[in-house]
Design a protein around this motif. Structure first.
Motif, PDB file in Angstrom:
ATOM      1  N   TYR A 160       0.832  -1.202   0.000  1.00 41.62           N
ATOM      2  CA  TYR A 160       0.000   0.000   0.000  1.00 41.62           C
ATOM      3  C   TYR A 160       0.870   1.257   0.000  1.00 41.62           C
ATOM      4  O   TYR A 160       2.036   1.222   0.411  1.00 41.62           O
ATOM      5  N   SER A 173      -0.574   5.752   3.816  1.00 42.21           N
ATOM      6  CA  SER A 173      -1.908   5.151   3.858  1.00 42.21           C
ATOM      7  C   SER A 173      -2.027   4.261   5.083  1.00 42.21           C
ATOM      8  O   SER A 173      -1.025   3.762   5.610  1.00 42.21           O
ATOM      9  N   ARG A 189      -0.504   0.656   5.238  1.00 38.65           N
ATOM     10  CA  ARG A 189       0.865   0.439   5.710  1.00 38.65           C
ATOM     11  C   ARG A 189       0.918   0.216   7.225  1.00 38.65           C
ATOM     12  O   ARG A 189       1.916  -0.266   7.744  1.00 38.65           O
ATOM     13  N   ARG A 241     -12.513   2.008   7.436  1.00 45.62           N
ATOM     14  CA  ARG A 241     -11.729   2.870   6.551  1.00 45.62           C
ATOM     15  C   ARG A 241     -11.103   1.985   5.481  1.00 45.62           C
ATOM     16  O   ARG A 241     -10.805   0.818   5.715  1.00 45.62           O
ATOM     17  N   THR A 242     -10.909   2.563   4.287  1.00 43.60           N
ATOM     18  CA  THR A 242     -10.242   1.786   3.237  1.00 43.60           C
ATOM     19  C   THR A 242      -8.738   1.829   3.456  1.00 43.60           C
ATOM     20  O   THR A 242      -8.205   2.771   4.062  1.00 43.60           O
ATOM     21  N   TYR A 267      -6.503   2.624   1.562  1.00 36.99           N
ATOM     22  CA  TYR A 267      -5.849   3.722   0.855  1.00 36.99           C
ATOM     23  C   TYR A 267      -6.110   5.076   1.518  1.00 36.99           C
ATOM     24  O   TYR A 267      -5.588   6.097   1.071  1.00 36.99           O
ATOM     25  N   ASP A 268      -6.898   5.097   2.587  1.00 41.31           N
ATOM     26  CA  ASP A 268      -7.127   6.340   3.324  1.00 41.31           C
ATOM     27  C   ASP A 268      -5.867   6.764   4.061  1.00 41.31           C
ATOM     28  O   ASP A 268      -4.980   5.944   4.346  1.00 41.31           O
ATOM     29  N   SER A 269      -5.785   8.034   4.391  1.00 35.37           N
ATOM     30  CA  SER A 269      -4.652   8.547   5.163  1.00 35.37           C
ATOM     31  C   SER A 269      -4.561   7.839   6.508  1.00 35.37           C
ATOM     32  O   SER A 269      -5.577   7.637   7.183  1.00 35.37           O
ATOM     33  N   ASP A 270      -3.341   7.453   6.905  1.00 35.55           N
ATOM     34  CA  ASP A 270      -3.180   6.776   8.196  1.00 35.55           C
ATOM     35  C   ASP A 270      -3.559   7.710   9.348  1.00 35.55           C
ATOM     36  O   ASP A 270      -4.124   7.273  10.358  1.00 35.55           O
TER      37      ASP A 270
END
Length: 452
Positions: free
Chosen positions: A133, A137, A140, A212-213, A215-218
Protein backbone atom coordinates in the motif's frame (compact mmCIF):
# COMPACT_ATOMS: atom_id res chain seq x y z
CA UNK A 1 10.32 -7.01 53.08
CA UNK A 2 12.38 -3.86 52.31
CA UNK A 3 11.62 -2.17 48.99
CA UNK A 4 14.30 -1.96 46.32
CA UNK A 5 16.01 1.43 45.98
CA UNK A 6 14.74 3.50 43.07
CA UNK A 7 17.10 3.39 40.09
CA UNK A 8 18.16 6.78 38.72
CA UNK A 9 18.29 6.75 34.85
CA UNK A 10 21.07 9.37 34.85
CA UNK A 11 23.27 7.28 37.15
CA UNK A 12 22.54 4.17 35.07
CA UNK A 13 23.52 6.02 31.89
CA UNK A 14 26.85 7.12 33.34
CA UNK A 15 27.74 3.66 34.66
CA UNK A 16 26.62 1.92 31.46
CA UNK A 17 28.70 4.26 29.30
CA UNK A 18 31.74 3.63 31.48
CA UNK A 19 31.31 -0.16 31.24
CA UNK A 20 30.86 -0.05 27.44
CA UNK A 21 33.99 2.07 27.09
CA UNK A 22 35.95 -0.31 29.32
CA UNK A 23 34.97 -3.32 27.19
CA UNK A 24 34.01 -5.39 30.26
CA UNK A 25 30.97 -7.12 28.75
CA UNK A 26 30.53 -9.52 31.66
CA UNK A 27 30.24 -6.65 34.14
CA UNK A 28 27.95 -4.79 31.72
CA UNK A 29 25.65 -7.83 31.50
CA UNK A 30 25.37 -8.00 35.30
CA UNK A 31 24.74 -4.24 35.39
CA UNK A 32 21.81 -4.56 32.96
CA UNK A 33 20.22 -7.55 34.69
CA UNK A 34 18.06 -5.70 37.27
CA UNK A 35 16.67 -3.20 34.74
CA UNK A 36 13.10 -3.73 33.52
CA UNK A 37 12.10 -3.31 29.86
CA UNK A 38 10.91 0.27 30.27
CA UNK A 39 14.06 1.46 32.00
CA UNK A 40 16.25 -0.38 29.49
CA UNK A 41 14.43 1.29 26.59
CA UNK A 42 14.95 4.69 28.24
CA UNK A 43 18.63 3.88 28.65
CA UNK A 44 18.99 2.95 24.97
CA UNK A 45 17.31 6.20 23.93
CA UNK A 46 20.04 8.17 25.70
CA UNK A 47 23.02 6.12 24.51
CA UNK A 48 25.02 6.94 21.34
CA UNK A 49 24.27 4.74 18.33
CA UNK A 50 27.65 3.02 18.62
CA UNK A 51 26.79 1.82 22.14
CA UNK A 52 23.16 0.79 21.55
CA UNK A 53 23.85 -2.44 19.66
CA UNK A 54 26.44 -3.53 22.25
CA UNK A 55 23.99 -3.09 25.13
CA UNK A 56 21.09 -4.63 23.22
CA UNK A 57 23.06 -7.76 22.30
CA UNK A 58 23.65 -8.52 25.98
CA UNK A 59 19.94 -8.58 26.88
CA UNK A 60 18.17 -11.94 27.35
CA UNK A 61 16.09 -12.82 24.29
CA UNK A 62 12.66 -12.33 25.93
CA UNK A 63 13.57 -8.98 27.45
CA UNK A 64 15.28 -7.86 24.23
CA UNK A 65 12.05 -8.34 22.31
CA UNK A 66 10.03 -6.41 24.90
CA UNK A 67 12.57 -3.56 24.87
CA UNK A 68 12.75 -3.47 21.09
CA UNK A 69 8.99 -3.02 20.75
CA UNK A 70 9.14 0.09 22.97
CA UNK A 71 11.63 1.91 20.73
CA UNK A 72 10.84 4.30 17.88
CA UNK A 73 11.09 2.94 14.30
CA UNK A 74 14.16 5.08 13.66
CA UNK A 75 15.97 3.74 16.69
CA UNK A 76 14.90 0.18 15.85
CA UNK A 77 16.51 0.56 12.42
CA UNK A 78 19.73 1.87 14.03
CA UNK A 79 19.93 -1.17 16.31
CA UNK A 80 19.21 -3.59 13.47
CA UNK A 81 21.97 -1.99 11.41
CA UNK A 82 24.41 -2.54 14.27
CA UNK A 83 23.53 -6.15 15.07
CA UNK A 84 24.82 -9.33 13.50
CA UNK A 85 22.65 -11.13 10.95
CA UNK A 86 21.57 -13.95 13.30
CA UNK A 87 20.46 -11.54 16.03
CA UNK A 88 18.54 -9.43 13.52
CA UNK A 89 16.66 -12.37 12.01
CA UNK A 90 15.27 -13.50 15.37
CA UNK A 91 14.12 -10.00 16.33
CA UNK A 92 12.62 -9.16 12.94
CA UNK A 93 10.73 -12.44 12.68
CA UNK A 94 9.17 -11.87 16.11
CA UNK A 95 7.52 -8.58 15.08
CA UNK A 96 4.03 -8.09 13.67
CA UNK A 97 3.85 -7.30 9.91
CA UNK A 98 2.80 -3.68 10.48
CA UNK A 99 5.70 -3.14 12.89
CA UNK A 100 8.08 -4.56 10.29
CA UNK A 101 6.74 -2.03 7.79
CA UNK A 102 7.63 0.85 10.14
CA UNK A 103 11.22 -0.40 10.39
CA UNK A 104 11.67 -1.22 6.70
CA UNK A 105 10.77 2.37 5.80
CA UNK A 106 13.74 3.55 7.88
CA UNK A 107 16.31 0.99 6.64
CA UNK A 108 18.51 1.29 3.54
CA UNK A 109 16.97 -0.55 0.58
CA UNK A 110 19.64 -3.27 0.44
CA UNK A 111 19.32 -4.11 4.14
CA UNK A 112 15.51 -3.99 3.97
CA UNK A 113 15.51 -6.51 1.12
CA UNK A 114 17.86 -8.81 3.05
CA UNK A 115 15.60 -8.61 6.10
CA UNK A 116 12.55 -9.61 4.08
CA UNK A 117 14.28 -12.59 2.53
CA UNK A 118 15.18 -13.88 5.99
CA UNK A 119 11.47 -14.35 6.89
CA UNK A 120 9.42 -17.48 6.41
CA UNK A 121 7.25 -17.56 3.29
CA UNK A 122 4.09 -16.84 5.30
CA UNK A 123 5.56 -13.92 7.25
CA UNK A 124 7.12 -12.48 4.10
CA UNK A 125 3.75 -12.63 2.34
CA UNK A 126 1.99 -10.86 5.22
CA UNK A 127 4.67 -8.17 5.34
CA UNK A 128 4.60 -7.63 1.57
CA UNK A 129 0.83 -7.23 1.72
CA UNK A 130 1.27 -4.32 4.10
CA UNK A 131 4.16 -2.81 2.12
CA UNK A 132 2.08 -3.00 -1.06
CA UNK A 133 0.00 0.00 0.00
CA UNK A 134 1.15 3.61 -0.59
CA UNK A 135 3.26 5.42 2.00
CA UNK A 136 1.09 7.46 4.33
CA UNK A 137 -1.91 5.15 3.86
CA UNK A 138 -3.47 3.20 6.70
CA UNK A 139 -2.80 0.03 4.70
CA UNK A 140 0.87 0.44 5.71
CA UNK A 141 -0.10 0.59 9.39
CA UNK A 142 -2.82 -2.07 9.62
CA UNK A 143 -2.27 -5.60 10.84
CA UNK A 144 -3.29 -8.42 8.48
CA UNK A 145 -3.38 -10.81 11.47
CA UNK A 146 -6.89 -10.66 12.90
CA UNK A 147 -9.81 -12.81 14.02
CA UNK A 148 -13.05 -12.35 12.13
CA UNK A 149 -16.43 -14.03 12.31
CA UNK A 150 -19.53 -14.32 10.13
CA UNK A 151 -23.14 -13.31 10.58
CA UNK A 152 -24.27 -16.94 10.45
CA UNK A 153 -21.84 -18.18 13.11
CA UNK A 154 -23.00 -18.75 16.64
CA UNK A 155 -21.36 -17.21 19.69
CA UNK A 156 -19.94 -20.64 20.57
CA UNK A 157 -18.39 -21.05 17.10
CA UNK A 158 -16.89 -17.58 17.28
CA UNK A 159 -15.38 -18.23 20.71
CA UNK A 160 -13.74 -21.36 19.28
CA UNK A 161 -12.19 -19.18 16.53
CA UNK A 162 -10.94 -16.73 19.14
CA UNK A 163 -9.31 -19.50 21.18
CA UNK A 164 -7.70 -20.96 18.04
CA UNK A 165 -6.08 -17.63 17.06
CA UNK A 166 -5.41 -16.10 20.47
CA UNK A 167 -1.63 -16.42 20.07
CA UNK A 168 -1.22 -15.11 16.51
CA UNK A 169 -3.90 -12.40 16.19
CA UNK A 170 -3.09 -8.72 16.75
CA UNK A 171 -6.16 -8.37 19.00
CA UNK A 172 -9.14 -10.46 20.04
CA UNK A 173 -11.13 -7.70 21.72
CA UNK A 174 -12.86 -6.50 18.54
CA UNK A 175 -13.87 -8.88 15.77
CA UNK A 176 -15.03 -7.74 12.30
CA UNK A 177 -18.20 -9.51 11.13
CA UNK A 178 -18.26 -10.64 7.49
CA UNK A 179 -20.94 -11.84 5.10
CA UNK A 180 -20.39 -14.71 2.68
CA UNK A 181 -18.47 -12.46 0.25
CA UNK A 182 -16.07 -11.14 2.96
CA UNK A 183 -17.73 -7.73 3.07
CA UNK A 184 -17.65 -6.09 6.51
CA UNK A 185 -21.22 -5.81 7.77
CA UNK A 186 -20.63 -5.34 11.51
CA UNK A 187 -18.32 -5.68 14.50
CA UNK A 188 -18.63 -7.60 17.72
CA UNK A 189 -16.58 -7.21 20.89
CA UNK A 190 -15.27 -9.90 23.18
CA UNK A 191 -17.49 -8.40 25.90
CA UNK A 192 -20.53 -8.94 23.64
CA UNK A 193 -19.54 -12.55 23.11
CA UNK A 194 -19.08 -13.22 26.82
CA UNK A 195 -22.46 -11.70 27.64
CA UNK A 196 -24.38 -13.54 24.91
CA UNK A 197 -25.83 -17.06 24.95
CA UNK A 198 -23.68 -19.66 23.15
CA UNK A 199 -26.49 -20.49 20.70
CA UNK A 200 -27.12 -16.89 19.62
CA UNK A 201 -25.96 -15.92 16.13
CA UNK A 202 -23.51 -13.10 15.56
CA UNK A 203 -26.11 -11.26 13.48
CA UNK A 204 -28.19 -10.85 16.65
CA UNK A 205 -25.48 -9.14 18.72
CA UNK A 206 -23.25 -7.32 16.22
CA UNK A 207 -23.01 -3.52 15.94
CA UNK A 208 -22.80 -1.21 12.96
CA UNK A 209 -19.14 -1.00 11.85
CA UNK A 210 -16.93 2.05 11.38
CA UNK A 211 -14.46 1.21 8.60
CA UNK A 212 -11.73 2.87 6.55
CA UNK A 213 -10.24 1.79 3.24
CA UNK A 214 -6.60 0.75 3.13
CA UNK A 215 -5.85 3.72 0.85
CA UNK A 216 -7.13 6.34 3.32
CA UNK A 217 -4.65 8.55 5.16
CA UNK A 218 -3.18 6.78 8.20
CA UNK A 219 -3.65 9.96 10.25
CA UNK A 220 -7.36 10.23 9.34
CA UNK A 221 -7.94 6.57 10.17
CA UNK A 222 -6.06 6.87 13.46
CA UNK A 223 -8.06 9.97 14.37
CA UNK A 224 -11.30 8.11 13.63
CA UNK A 225 -10.19 5.22 15.83
CA UNK A 226 -9.25 7.39 18.81
CA UNK A 227 -12.13 9.86 18.50
CA UNK A 228 -14.67 7.04 18.59
CA UNK A 229 -12.87 5.19 21.37
CA UNK A 230 -12.51 2.02 19.29
CA UNK A 231 -10.15 -0.78 20.28
CA UNK A 232 -9.78 -1.74 16.62
CA UNK A 233 -10.92 -0.29 13.30
CA UNK A 234 -11.61 -2.67 10.37
CA UNK A 235 -9.67 -1.78 7.22
CA UNK A 236 -11.21 -2.77 3.88
CA UNK A 237 -10.28 -2.67 0.20
CA UNK A 238 -12.15 -0.61 -2.38
CA UNK A 239 -14.84 -3.32 -2.59
CA UNK A 240 -15.42 -3.20 1.20
CA UNK A 241 -13.71 -6.57 1.73
CA UNK A 242 -11.73 -6.95 4.95
CA UNK A 243 -7.93 -6.77 4.56
CA UNK A 244 -6.78 -5.89 8.09
CA UNK A 245 -7.40 -3.97 11.31
CA UNK A 246 -5.94 -0.85 12.90
CA UNK A 247 -5.60 -1.30 16.65
CA UNK A 248 -5.84 1.53 19.17
CA UNK A 249 -2.16 1.29 20.15
CA UNK A 250 -1.10 1.64 16.51
CA UNK A 251 -3.53 4.56 16.09
CA UNK A 252 -1.97 6.37 19.05
CA UNK A 253 1.49 5.66 17.66
CA UNK A 254 0.52 7.17 14.28
CA UNK A 255 -0.88 10.33 15.88
CA UNK A 256 2.19 10.74 18.07
CA UNK A 257 4.40 10.37 14.99
CA UNK A 258 2.35 12.92 12.99
CA UNK A 259 2.18 15.46 15.80
CA UNK A 260 5.93 15.21 16.37
CA UNK A 261 6.50 15.77 12.66
CA UNK A 262 4.15 18.76 12.54
CA UNK A 263 5.58 20.44 15.62
CA UNK A 264 9.13 19.98 14.28
CA UNK A 265 8.36 21.49 10.88
CA UNK A 266 6.42 24.36 12.39
CA UNK A 267 9.61 25.20 14.26
CA UNK A 268 11.73 24.98 11.10
CA UNK A 269 13.34 21.59 11.86
CA UNK A 270 13.10 18.25 10.09
CA UNK A 271 11.79 15.51 12.46
CA UNK A 272 14.56 13.38 13.97
CA UNK A 273 12.51 10.13 14.12
CA UNK A 274 14.65 8.98 17.04
CA UNK A 275 15.35 10.22 20.60
CA UNK A 276 17.46 13.37 20.98
CA UNK A 277 20.41 11.75 22.79
CA UNK A 278 20.44 8.81 20.36
CA UNK A 279 20.71 11.19 17.39
CA UNK A 280 24.24 11.91 16.10
CA UNK A 281 25.33 15.55 16.00
CA UNK A 282 25.69 15.22 12.22
CA UNK A 283 22.01 14.35 11.88
CA UNK A 284 21.01 17.23 14.18
CA UNK A 285 22.90 19.56 11.85
CA UNK A 286 21.33 18.17 8.68
CA UNK A 287 17.84 18.36 10.22
CA UNK A 288 18.24 22.11 10.66
CA UNK A 289 20.59 23.40 7.97
CA UNK A 290 18.16 23.22 5.02
CA UNK A 291 15.50 25.18 6.89
CA UNK A 292 18.04 27.76 8.01
CA UNK A 293 19.20 28.25 4.42
CA UNK A 294 15.61 28.67 3.25
CA UNK A 295 14.89 31.17 6.02
CA UNK A 296 18.13 33.01 5.27
CA UNK A 297 17.00 33.43 1.67
CA UNK A 298 13.68 34.69 2.96
CA UNK A 299 15.42 37.12 5.27
CA UNK A 300 17.29 38.45 2.25
CA UNK A 301 13.93 39.62 0.91
CA UNK A 302 13.48 41.67 4.07
CA UNK A 303 16.90 43.25 3.56
CA UNK A 304 15.94 44.04 -0.04
CA UNK A 305 12.77 45.79 1.15
CA UNK A 306 14.80 47.87 3.61
CA UNK A 307 17.19 48.89 0.82
CA UNK A 308 14.26 50.09 -1.30
CA UNK A 309 13.25 52.48 1.46
CA UNK A 310 16.79 53.52 2.35
CA UNK A 311 16.09 57.14 1.48
CA UNK A 312 13.04 57.18 3.73
CA UNK A 313 15.05 55.78 6.64
CA UNK A 314 17.81 58.32 6.04
CA UNK A 315 15.28 61.15 6.24
CA UNK A 316 13.51 59.89 9.37
CA UNK A 317 15.94 57.62 11.21
CA UNK A 318 13.48 57.03 14.07
CA UNK A 319 11.50 54.74 11.76
CA UNK A 320 14.24 52.12 12.04
CA UNK A 321 13.64 51.82 15.78
CA UNK A 322 10.22 50.24 15.25
CA UNK A 323 11.14 47.66 12.59
CA UNK A 324 11.83 44.79 15.07
CA UNK A 325 8.56 45.54 16.92
CA UNK A 326 6.45 45.45 13.78
CA UNK A 327 7.92 42.38 12.09
CA UNK A 328 7.91 40.53 15.43
CA UNK A 329 4.24 41.33 16.02
CA UNK A 330 3.29 40.29 12.48
CA UNK A 331 5.27 37.05 12.62
CA UNK A 332 3.82 36.05 15.97
CA UNK A 333 0.27 36.81 14.83
CA UNK A 334 0.69 34.73 11.68
CA UNK A 335 2.23 31.83 13.58
CA UNK A 336 -0.64 31.82 16.08
CA UNK A 337 -3.21 31.63 13.27
CA UNK A 338 -1.31 28.93 11.38
CA UNK A 339 -0.86 26.78 14.48
CA UNK A 340 -4.55 27.09 15.41
CA UNK A 341 -5.81 26.17 11.92
CA UNK A 342 -3.27 23.36 11.41
CA UNK A 343 -4.37 21.80 14.68
CA UNK A 344 -8.05 22.19 13.74
CA UNK A 345 -7.32 20.45 10.43
CA UNK A 346 -5.62 17.57 12.21
CA UNK A 347 -8.68 17.14 14.44
CA UNK A 348 -11.05 17.22 11.46
CA UNK A 349 -12.72 20.47 12.56
CA UNK A 350 -11.59 22.36 9.44
CA UNK A 351 -11.36 21.21 5.82
CA UNK A 352 -10.77 22.66 2.36
CA UNK A 353 -14.46 23.48 2.06
CA UNK A 354 -14.06 25.93 4.95
CA UNK A 355 -11.43 28.13 3.24
CA UNK A 356 -13.73 31.15 2.81
CA UNK A 357 -15.06 30.86 6.36
CA UNK A 358 -11.54 30.58 7.81
CA UNK A 359 -10.51 33.62 5.75
CA UNK A 360 -13.36 35.69 7.19
CA UNK A 361 -12.81 34.55 10.77
CA UNK A 362 -9.06 35.13 10.76
CA UNK A 363 -9.52 38.50 9.05
CA UNK A 364 -11.83 39.56 11.91
CA UNK A 365 -9.50 38.09 14.53
CA UNK A 366 -6.48 39.86 13.02
CA UNK A 367 -8.36 43.14 12.74
CA UNK A 368 -9.52 42.93 16.36
CA UNK A 369 -6.01 42.11 17.59
CA UNK A 370 -4.59 44.90 15.44
CA UNK A 371 -7.00 47.48 16.82
CA UNK A 372 -6.21 46.52 20.42
CA UNK A 373 -2.43 46.34 19.96
CA UNK A 374 -2.40 49.34 17.61
CA UNK A 375 -4.19 51.52 20.13
CA UNK A 376 -1.65 50.63 22.81
CA UNK A 377 1.26 51.13 20.43
CA UNK A 378 -0.04 54.46 19.14
CA UNK A 379 -0.54 55.76 22.67
CA UNK A 380 2.91 54.80 23.93
CA UNK A 381 4.81 55.93 20.80
CA UNK A 382 2.79 59.15 20.61
CA UNK A 383 3.76 60.02 24.19
CA UNK A 384 7.44 59.01 23.93
CA UNK A 385 8.04 60.47 20.45
CA UNK A 386 5.27 62.53 18.85
CA UNK A 387 1.60 61.94 17.91
CA UNK A 388 2.17 61.47 14.17
CA UNK A 389 4.67 58.66 14.86
CA UNK A 390 2.04 57.09 17.09
CA UNK A 391 -0.47 57.21 14.23
CA UNK A 392 2.02 55.51 11.86
CA UNK A 393 2.75 52.72 14.33
CA UNK A 394 -0.91 52.23 15.26
CA UNK A 395 -2.10 51.98 11.64
CA UNK A 396 0.79 49.69 10.70
CA UNK A 397 0.05 47.29 13.55
CA UNK A 398 -3.61 47.14 12.52
CA UNK A 399 -2.68 46.36 8.90
CA UNK A 400 0.10 43.90 9.72
CA UNK A 401 -1.94 41.93 12.27
CA UNK A 402 -4.90 41.69 9.89
CA UNK A 403 -2.69 40.52 7.03
CA UNK A 404 -0.68 38.08 9.17
CA UNK A 405 -3.70 36.41 10.76
CA UNK A 406 -5.48 36.05 7.42
CA UNK A 407 -2.46 34.62 5.61
CA UNK A 408 -1.54 32.41 8.56
CA UNK A 409 -5.08 31.02 8.67
CA UNK A 410 -5.51 30.18 5.00
CA UNK A 411 -1.95 29.04 4.20
CA UNK A 412 -2.29 25.58 5.82
CA UNK A 413 -5.50 25.01 3.85
CA UNK A 414 -3.83 26.06 0.61
CA UNK A 415 -0.96 23.70 1.40
CA UNK A 416 -3.39 20.82 1.88
CA UNK A 417 -5.11 21.69 -1.42
CA UNK A 418 -1.85 21.39 -3.37
CA UNK A 419 -0.81 18.21 -1.56
CA UNK A 420 1.87 19.68 0.72
CA UNK A 421 2.24 19.13 4.45
CA UNK A 422 0.48 22.13 6.10
CA UNK A 423 3.19 22.31 8.75
CA UNK A 424 5.78 23.06 6.06
CA UNK A 425 3.85 26.14 4.97
CA UNK A 426 3.20 27.48 8.43
CA UNK A 427 5.52 29.26 10.82
CA UNK A 428 8.85 29.71 8.98
CA UNK A 429 7.40 30.70 5.62
CA UNK A 430 4.61 32.81 7.07
CA UNK A 431 7.12 34.72 9.20
CA UNK A 432 9.26 35.47 6.13
CA UNK A 433 6.26 36.56 4.06
CA UNK A 434 4.84 38.80 6.76
CA UNK A 435 8.24 40.38 7.46
CA UNK A 436 8.64 41.51 3.85
CA UNK A 437 5.07 42.67 3.25
CA UNK A 438 4.79 44.22 6.71
CA UNK A 439 7.80 46.45 6.03
CA UNK A 440 6.34 47.59 2.72
CA UNK A 441 3.07 48.49 4.47
CA UNK A 442 5.01 50.28 7.24
CA UNK A 443 7.03 52.50 4.95
CA UNK A 444 4.09 53.32 2.68
CA UNK A 445 2.03 54.42 5.71
CA UNK A 446 5.00 56.38 7.06
CA UNK A 447 5.54 58.19 3.76
CA UNK A 448 1.86 59.08 3.59
CA UNK A 449 1.46 60.28 7.20
CA UNK A 450 4.84 61.96 7.58
CA UNK A 451 4.89 63.43 4.08
CA UNK A 452 8.36 62.20 3.22
Amino acid sequence: MPSQPRLDPSDILVSTTALVNSGDLEALSRHLEPLDAGLTATLLERLPITHQAIVFRLLPKDRAMSVFERLSPGQQSDIISGLQAADVADIFAGLDPDDRAWILEELPAALASRMLHGLTAKERQLTNEVLGYPKGSVGRRMSPEYVSTKTTYTVAQTMERVRAHVHDAETIYTLPVLDETRHVVGVVSLRDLLKAEPAQTIAEIMHKPAVRTAYDSDEDAARACTDRGLLALPIVDRENRLVGILTIDDAVRILEHEETEDSSRQGGVEPLRRPYFATPVRRLVTSRIVWLLVLAIGAALTVQVLSLFEATLAEVTALALFVPLLIGTGGNTGNQAATTVTRAMALGDVGLRDLAQVFRREFMVGLSLGLLLGAVGALIVGIVFEPRFGVVIGLTIVAVCTLAATVGGVMPLIARAIGVDPAVFSNPFITTFVDATGLIIYFLIAKTILGI
